[in-house]
Enzyme design. Structure first.
Site, PDB file in Angstrom:
ATOM      1  N   ARG A 136       0.796  -1.237   0.000  1.00 11.93           N
ATOM      2  CA  ARG A 136       0.000   0.000   0.000  1.00 11.93           C
ATOM      3  C   ARG A 136       0.827   1.284   0.000  1.00 11.93           C
ATOM      4  NH1 ARG A 136      -3.123   1.435   3.499  1.00 11.93           N
ATOM      5  NH2 ARG A 136      -4.697   2.267   2.107  1.00 11.93           N
ATOM      6  N   CYS A 167      14.682  -4.263  -3.941  1.00 13.22           N
ATOM      7  CA  CYS A 167      15.508  -3.386  -4.765  1.00 13.22           C
ATOM      8  C   CYS A 167      14.646  -2.476  -5.641  1.00 13.22           C
ATOM      9  CB  CYS A 167      16.445  -4.223  -5.614  1.00 13.22           C
ATOM     10  SG  CYS A 167      17.443  -5.283  -4.585  1.00 13.22           S
TER      11      CYS A 167
END
Ligand SMILES: *Cc1c(COP(=O)(O)O)cnc(C)c1O
Length: 424
Positions: A313, A343
């Site tokens: 979210r 990453c």
């Protein structure tokens, strides 16, 4: 009442459990849900919503089968958006007749399965879908219950990605184009036109847009009645906001009173709601541990063991979640970004919070019970977290942490392994 996360003597508890003990027993990252909070949130609706009106829990908010089972026991029906959700609801022991099937892309296979188990109603999103349902039902010798999703063109004033009631969204049927769809459904012997539905968006914190949409929907009922089309239910969707930050709690009772007031002149109509987030968000917490604390010239980062793959979210909607450190005094630290191991620059859980944490410390991401685990992924080949349900004095593991080998269990190697050749 019933804030799952709270401090006692300066340390963090989740219901009747010390956060530290849960993290030690089940490891992190860990989703923890409070059964009592789900029940409380359910009662906010159910207490103000007399039968025959119904509540269909929107499964996509949190589709764990134990939570579905709890909802079924409380008396909920279900709003599903895929066959996967249908199979989950069935696995949880729910009554198929309590299920409504929403979603813009229902496949022939999904429609067939839903008809064969006898779901309550299809919430139809286009003329083409209506014809597909008709053809499949006819082929199976069944009559399909349908409701037409209207796009009431109400601006719910929410984040553009989670606003669904505007003309520019892919959802529902345009207000101006719906007449033909109703006529088609009403004259088909294979379709039982039961209702109309709408869903105007999510995380809406005021009743006004909902009541505005409801008025338009009741006007549709009148308009249909004038043309001799009688329907038996009106489904007003979900989208009730929760206090993630400093928003006020959604005034559920006030809204339901308003709706029941509008419905007074329609005794023939069963009203339905489809709350998702508002039943489960506040019940859930994501526990995570600090791996490193890193300073750059501009910023201080707490790098934790949960990332965007566990809770999307913040990355997806810039959503705000309260961050609670294990010791209350740690709330008075330097401004810190809480970031995950993935990453991607977008991999953060919170920006600019006052936090005095060191590696090994535990933090709780609050209000993570909705659209948390259900949006999780294995990105970066990270195992999805374990889940625990707090039931009074018991903490039950309801999802085991994923095994590494499960990450590739559906994959196939295509070249002979070097070691196999050696053995031959
Ligand atoms: C997502 C959705 C809901 C639930 O929304 P919440 O914001 O979680 O209450 C209800 N109905 C439909 C059709 C949906 O797509």
């Amino acid at each position: 009442m019933n804030r799952v996360c709270h401090y006692r003597d300066g340390v963090l508890w989740l219901d009747d459990f010390r956060a530290r003990d849960l993290a030690q027993q089940f490891q992190t990252p860990l989703y923890v849900y409070s059964e009592q909070t789900i029940i409380d949130r359910w009662l906010r609706f159910a207490d103000a919503w007399p039968a025959p009106h119904r509540i269909c829990y929107a499964v996509k908010a949190n589709s764990h089968i134990a939570i579905l089972q709890l909802m079924a026991r409380l008396g909920a029906g279900f709003d599903i958006v895929s066959q996967g959700e249908l199979e989950r609801v069935l696995a949880a022991g729910a009554e198929p007749a309590t299920v409504v099937f929403s979603g813009v892309a229902k496949s022939a296979e999904e429609i067939r399965r839903a008809l064969s188990v006898g779901i309550g109603c299809f919430n139809v999103e286009s003329q083409q879908e209506l014809q597909r349902i008709e053809a499949i039902a006819s082929d199976m010798g069944k009559v399909a219950n349908v409701s037409i999703r209207i796009n009431p063109n109400v601006d719910a004033g929410t984040h553009p990605y989670i606003s669904t009631g505007l003309k520019t969204n892919k959802f529902g049927i345009d207000y101006e184009l719906a007449d033909a769809v109703f006529d088609y459904a009403a004259q088909s012997p294979t379709l039982n036109l039961q209702g109309i539905d709408c869903h105007i968006g999510s995380q809406i914190t005021e009743p006004a847009p909902f009541l505005d949409a409801a008025k338009r929907m009741f006007a549709w009922v009148d308009k249909l009645a004038k043309r001799g089309i009688a329907i038996s239910h009106l489904d007003l969707g979900g989208g009730f906001g929760v206090p993630y930050h400093d928003e006020a709690a959604f005034p559920t009772a006030e809204y339901l009173q308003g709706l029941l007031g509008l419905a007074k002149d329609y005794p023939q109509l069963t009203l339905m709601l489809e709350p998702g987030r508002s039943l489960v968000a506040e019940a859930g917490v994501l526990l995570t541990r600090v791996e490193y604390v890193k300073h750059s010239t501009e910023k201080r980062f707490a790098i934790v063991d949960a990332g965007m793959n566990d809770l999307l979210r913040p990355a997806l909607y810039q959503a705000y979640h309260a961050i609670l450190p294990e010791r209350e005094e740690q709330q008075l630290g330097q401004v810190t970004d809480i970031v995950g191991p993935v990453c991607e620059t977008g991999d953060f859980l919170a920006h600019a919070r006052h936090l005095a944490v060191a590696p090994g410390d535990l933090i709780a991401v609050a209000n993570a019970g909705a659209y948390g685990m259900s949006m999780s992924s294995n990105y970066n080949s990270r195992r999805r977290p374990a889940e625990v349900l707090l039931q009074g004095q018991q903490a039950k593991l309801i999802t085991a942490r994923e095994q590494y080998s499960q990450l590739w269990q559906r994959e196939q190697l295509v070249y002979t392994m070097q070691s196999d050749e050696g053995e031959a």
